[in-house]
Design a protein around this motif. Structure first.
Motif, PDB file in Angstrom:
ATOM      1  N   VAL A  82       0.822  -1.185   0.126  1.00  0.00           N
ATOM      2  CA  VAL A  82       0.028  -0.049   0.024  1.00  0.00           C
ATOM      3  C   VAL A  82       0.616   1.189   0.046  1.00  0.00           C
ATOM      4  O   VAL A  82       0.241   2.482  -0.096  1.00  0.00           O
ATOM      5  CB  VAL A  82      -0.768   0.049   1.149  1.00  0.00           C
ATOM      6  N   GLU A  83       2.049   1.270   0.089  1.00  0.00           N
ATOM      7  CA  GLU A  83       3.149   2.132   0.193  1.00  0.00           C
ATOM      8  C   GLU A  83       2.957   3.263  -0.864  1.00  0.00           C
ATOM      9  O   GLU A  83       2.693   4.487  -0.626  1.00  0.00           O
ATOM     10  CB  GLU A  83       4.564   1.833   0.362  1.00  0.00           C
ATOM     11  N   ASP A  84       3.008   2.738  -2.156  1.00  0.00           N
ATOM     12  CA  ASP A  84       2.782   3.631  -3.197  1.00  0.00           C
ATOM     13  C   ASP A  84       1.605   4.491  -3.207  1.00  0.00           C
ATOM     14  O   ASP A  84       1.399   5.927  -3.483  1.00  0.00           O
ATOM     15  CB  ASP A  84       3.037   3.218  -4.608  1.00  0.00           C
ATOM     16  N   VAL A  85       0.344   3.881  -3.112  1.00  0.00           N
ATOM     17  CA  VAL A  85      -1.107   4.672  -2.954  1.00  0.00           C
ATOM     18  C   VAL A  85      -0.865   5.658  -1.747  1.00  0.00           C
ATOM     19  O   VAL A  85      -1.405   6.843  -1.985  1.00  0.00           O
ATOM     20  CB  VAL A  85      -2.031   3.730  -2.801  1.00  0.00           C
ATOM     21  N   LEU A  86      -0.360   5.223  -0.821  1.00  0.00           N
ATOM     22  CA  LEU A  86      -0.086   6.063   0.576  1.00  0.00           C
ATOM     23  C   LEU A  86       0.667   7.183   0.189  1.00  0.00           C
ATOM     24  O   LEU A  86       0.450   8.361   0.675  1.00  0.00           O
ATOM     25  CB  LEU A  86      -0.045   5.222   1.777  1.00  0.00           C
ATOM     26  N   LYS A  87       1.592   6.848  -0.510  1.00  0.00           N
ATOM     27  CA  LYS A  87       2.789   8.145  -0.623  1.00  0.00           C
ATOM     28  C   LYS A  87       2.141   8.975  -1.496  1.00  0.00           C
ATOM     29  O   LYS A  87       2.438  10.293  -1.345  1.00  0.00           O
ATOM     30  CB  LYS A  87       3.993   7.342  -1.086  1.00  0.00           C
ATOM     31  N   SER A  88       1.523   8.716  -2.467  1.00  0.00           N
ATOM     32  CA  SER A  88       0.759   9.826  -3.487  1.00  0.00           C
ATOM     33  C   SER A  88      -0.304  10.747  -2.577  1.00  0.00           C
ATOM     34  O   SER A  88      -0.469  11.825  -2.928  1.00  0.00           O
ATOM     35  CB  SER A  88       0.046   8.926  -4.552  1.00  0.00           C
ATOM     36  N   LEU A  89      -0.942  10.250  -1.315  1.00  0.00           N
ATOM     37  CA  LEU A  89      -1.863  11.254  -0.638  1.00  0.00           C
ATOM     38  C   LEU A  89      -1.033  11.825   0.209  1.00  0.00           C
ATOM     39  O   LEU A  89      -1.261  13.037   0.813  1.00  0.00           O
ATOM     40  CB  LEU A  89      -2.642  10.119  -0.016  1.00  0.00           C
ATOM     41  N   ASP A  90      -0.050  11.320   0.736  1.00  0.00           N
ATOM     42  CA  ASP A  90       0.871  11.886   2.045  1.00  0.00           C
ATOM     43  C   ASP A  90       2.246  11.320   2.215  1.00  0.00           C
ATOM     44  O   ASP A  90       2.390  10.527   3.131  1.00  0.00           O
ATOM     45  CB  ASP A  90       0.172  11.683   3.407  1.00  0.00           C
ATOM     46  N   PRO A  91       3.129  11.986   1.335  1.00  0.00           N
ATOM     47  CA  PRO A  91       4.562  11.329   1.390  1.00  0.00           C
ATOM     48  C   PRO A  91       5.242  11.303   2.747  1.00  0.00           C
ATOM     49  O   PRO A  91       6.066  10.595   3.277  1.00  0.00           O
ATOM     50  CB  PRO A  91       5.322  12.243   0.545  1.00  0.00           C
ATOM     51  N   ASP A  92       5.137  12.550   3.587  1.00  0.00           N
ATOM     52  CA  ASP A  92       5.616  12.787   4.705  1.00  0.00           C
ATOM     53  C   ASP A  92       5.169  11.601   5.800  1.00  0.00           C
ATOM     54  O   ASP A  92       5.906  11.200   6.716  1.00  0.00           O
ATOM     55  CB  ASP A  92       5.212  14.176   5.342  1.00  0.00           C
ATOM     56  N   LEU A  93       3.848  11.123   5.846  1.00  0.00           N
ATOM     57  CA  LEU A  93       3.217  10.032   6.526  1.00  0.00           C
ATOM     58  C   LEU A  93       3.851   8.952   6.118  1.00  0.00           C
ATOM     59  O   LEU A  93       4.504   8.183   7.345  1.00  0.00           O
ATOM     60  CB  LEU A  93       1.733  10.160   6.302  1.00  0.00           C
ATOM     61  N   VAL A  94       4.077   8.575   5.038  1.00  0.00           N
ATOM     62  CA  VAL A  94       4.921   7.338   4.554  1.00  0.00           C
ATOM     63  C   VAL A  94       6.279   7.154   5.362  1.00  0.00           C
ATOM     64  O   VAL A  94       6.667   6.410   5.521  1.00  0.00           O
ATOM     65  CB  VAL A  94       4.842   7.210   3.129  1.00  0.00           C
ATOM     66  N   GLU A  95       6.782   8.532   5.169  1.00  0.00           N
ATOM     67  CA  GLU A  95       8.226   8.513   5.528  1.00  0.00           C
ATOM     68  C   GLU A  95       8.170   8.085   7.162  1.00  0.00           C
ATOM     69  O   GLU A  95       9.300   7.519   7.427  1.00  0.00           O
ATOM     70  CB  GLU A  95       8.939   9.904   5.306  1.00  0.00           C
ATOM     71  N   ASP A  96       7.340   8.668   7.677  1.00  0.00           N
ATOM     72  CA  ASP A  96       7.133   8.610   9.429  1.00  0.00           C
ATOM     73  C   ASP A  96       6.832   7.063   9.445  1.00  0.00           C
ATOM     74  O   ASP A  96       7.614   6.428  10.601  1.00  0.00           O
ATOM     75  CB  ASP A  96       6.167   9.261   9.698  1.00  0.00           C
ATOM     76  N   ILE A  97       6.293   6.373   8.795  1.00  0.00           N
ATOM     77  CA  ILE A  97       5.928   5.077   8.906  1.00  0.00           C
ATOM     78  C   ILE A  97       7.052   4.326   8.751  1.00  0.00           C
ATOM     79  O   ILE A  97       7.415   3.095   9.621  1.00  0.00           O
ATOM     80  CB  ILE A  97       4.820   4.629   8.228  1.00  0.00           C
ATOM     81  N   GLU A  98       7.722   4.440   7.735  1.00  0.00           N
ATOM     82  CA  GLU A  98       8.837   3.802   7.264  1.00  0.00           C
ATOM     83  C   GLU A  98      10.031   3.952   8.331  1.00  0.00           C
ATOM     84  O   GLU A  98      10.801   2.920   8.612  1.00  0.00           O
ATOM     85  CB  GLU A  98       9.479   4.230   5.928  1.00  0.00           C
ATOM     86  N   SER A  99      10.263   5.273   8.749  1.00  0.00           N
ATOM     87  CA  SER A  99      11.111   5.468   9.790  1.00  0.00           C
ATOM     88  C   SER A  99      10.866   4.771  11.225  1.00  0.00           C
ATOM     89  O   SER A  99      11.806   4.130  11.812  1.00  0.00           O
ATOM     90  CB  SER A  99      11.126   6.842  10.311  1.00  0.00           C
ATOM     91  N   ASP A 100       9.554   4.446  11.470  1.00  0.00           N
ATOM     92  CA  ASP A 100       9.226   3.697  12.590  1.00  0.00           C
ATOM     93  C   ASP A 100       9.700   2.321  12.337  1.00  0.00           C
ATOM     94  O   ASP A 100      10.030   1.573  13.232  1.00  0.00           O
ATOM     95  CB  ASP A 100       7.777   3.679  12.850  1.00  0.00           C
ATOM     96  N   PHE A 101       9.180   1.733  11.267  1.00  0.00           N
ATOM     97  CA  PHE A 101       9.657   0.352  10.831  1.00  0.00           C
ATOM     98  C   PHE A 101      11.056  -0.036  10.772  1.00  0.00           C
ATOM     99  O   PHE A 101      11.591  -1.190  11.273  1.00  0.00           O
ATOM    100  CB  PHE A 101       8.952  -0.063   9.411  1.00  0.00           C
ATOM    101  N   HIS A 102      11.621   0.964  10.228  1.00  0.00           N
ATOM    102  CA  HIS A 102      13.248   0.495   9.631  1.00  0.00           C
ATOM    103  C   HIS A 102      14.139   1.285  10.900  1.00  0.00           C
ATOM    104  O   HIS A 102      15.146   0.719  11.128  1.00  0.00           O
ATOM    105  CB  HIS A 102      13.602   1.178   8.495  1.00  0.00           C
ATOM    106  N   VAL A 103      13.687   2.234  11.826  1.00  0.00           N
ATOM    107  CA  VAL A 103      14.567   2.803  13.020  1.00  0.00           C
ATOM    108  C   VAL A 103      13.999   2.854  14.196  1.00  0.00           C
ATOM    109  O   VAL A 103      14.764   2.202  15.139  1.00  0.00           O
ATOM    110  CB  VAL A 103      14.942   4.178  12.480  1.00  0.00           C
ATOM    111  N   HIS A 104      12.958   3.372  14.410  1.00  0.00           N
ATOM    112  CA  HIS A 104      12.562   3.644  15.987  1.00  0.00           C
ATOM    113  C   HIS A 104      12.239   2.211  16.369  1.00  0.00           C
ATOM    114  O   HIS A 104      12.849   1.902  17.494  1.00  0.00           O
ATOM    115  CB  HIS A 104      11.128   4.448  15.751  1.00  0.00           C
ATOM    116  N   LEU A 105      11.496   1.331  15.957  1.00  0.00           N
ATOM    117  CA  LEU A 105      11.017   0.126  16.518  1.00  0.00           C
ATOM    118  C   LEU A 105      12.207  -0.771  16.500  1.00  0.00           C
ATOM    119  O   LEU A 105      12.533  -1.196  17.607  1.00  0.00           O
ATOM    120  CB  LEU A 105       9.726  -0.560  15.803  1.00  0.00           C
TER     121      LEU A 105
END
Length: 141
Positions: A82-105
């Motif tokens: 769902v990343e591409d669809v979501l990125k087209s709507l809010d790229p900053d939100l996708v970046e935050d979620i990816e950061s949580d998946f790859h860094v924070h968690l």
């Protein structure tokens, strides 16, 4: 007190049954049940939230490797769908979620954070997923 003791015994027995079932599943002694995965992007985000809850539960059981595997699989098999669809709507939100998946968690897990701290990180992730779900639902109508 008697009622509390009986309740505690029932809870411990239930936990034991769950652990035995998990061991049977790991050993391949249980029949595999086919489940359906969500297809609609907004429903995929619900599924991701559920899987994150499962990862927290594994972490709470001190099954860190299982928790990490669930997180990695969830990102690779569900979020990326769902990343591409979501990125087209809010790229900053996708970046935050990816950061949580790859860094924070991962950092929280590797630093042996408390279960409450892991829940906090996952809670923020789930809030972001809820935001994404609201955006997706608006486009699905």
């Amino acid at each position: 007190r008697t009622e509390q003791r009986e309740l505690e015994q029932a809870l411990w027995q239930s936990l034991g049954a769950v652990k035995v079932a998990a061991q049977y599943q790991d050993q391949g002694l249980l029949q595999t049940v086919a489940t359906r995965e969500a297809v609609e992007p907004s429903r995929v985000l619900i599924e991701i939230k559920q899987r994150l809850d499962r990862a927290v539960a594994k972490y709470a059981e001190r099954l860190t490797e299982d928790a990490v595997l669930i997180i990695q699989e969830t990102y690779a098999t569900r979020f990326e769908s769902v990343e591409d669809v979501l990125k087209s709507l809010d790229p900053d939100l996708v970046e935050d979620i990816e950061s949580d998946f790859h860094v924070h968690l991962p950092e929280a897990i590797s630093s042996n954070a408390s279960v409450d701290e892991i829940r906090d990180v996952v809670g923020r992730m789930q809030d972001n997923l809820d935001q994404g779900r609201a955006l997706l639902k608006a486009t699905e109508r």
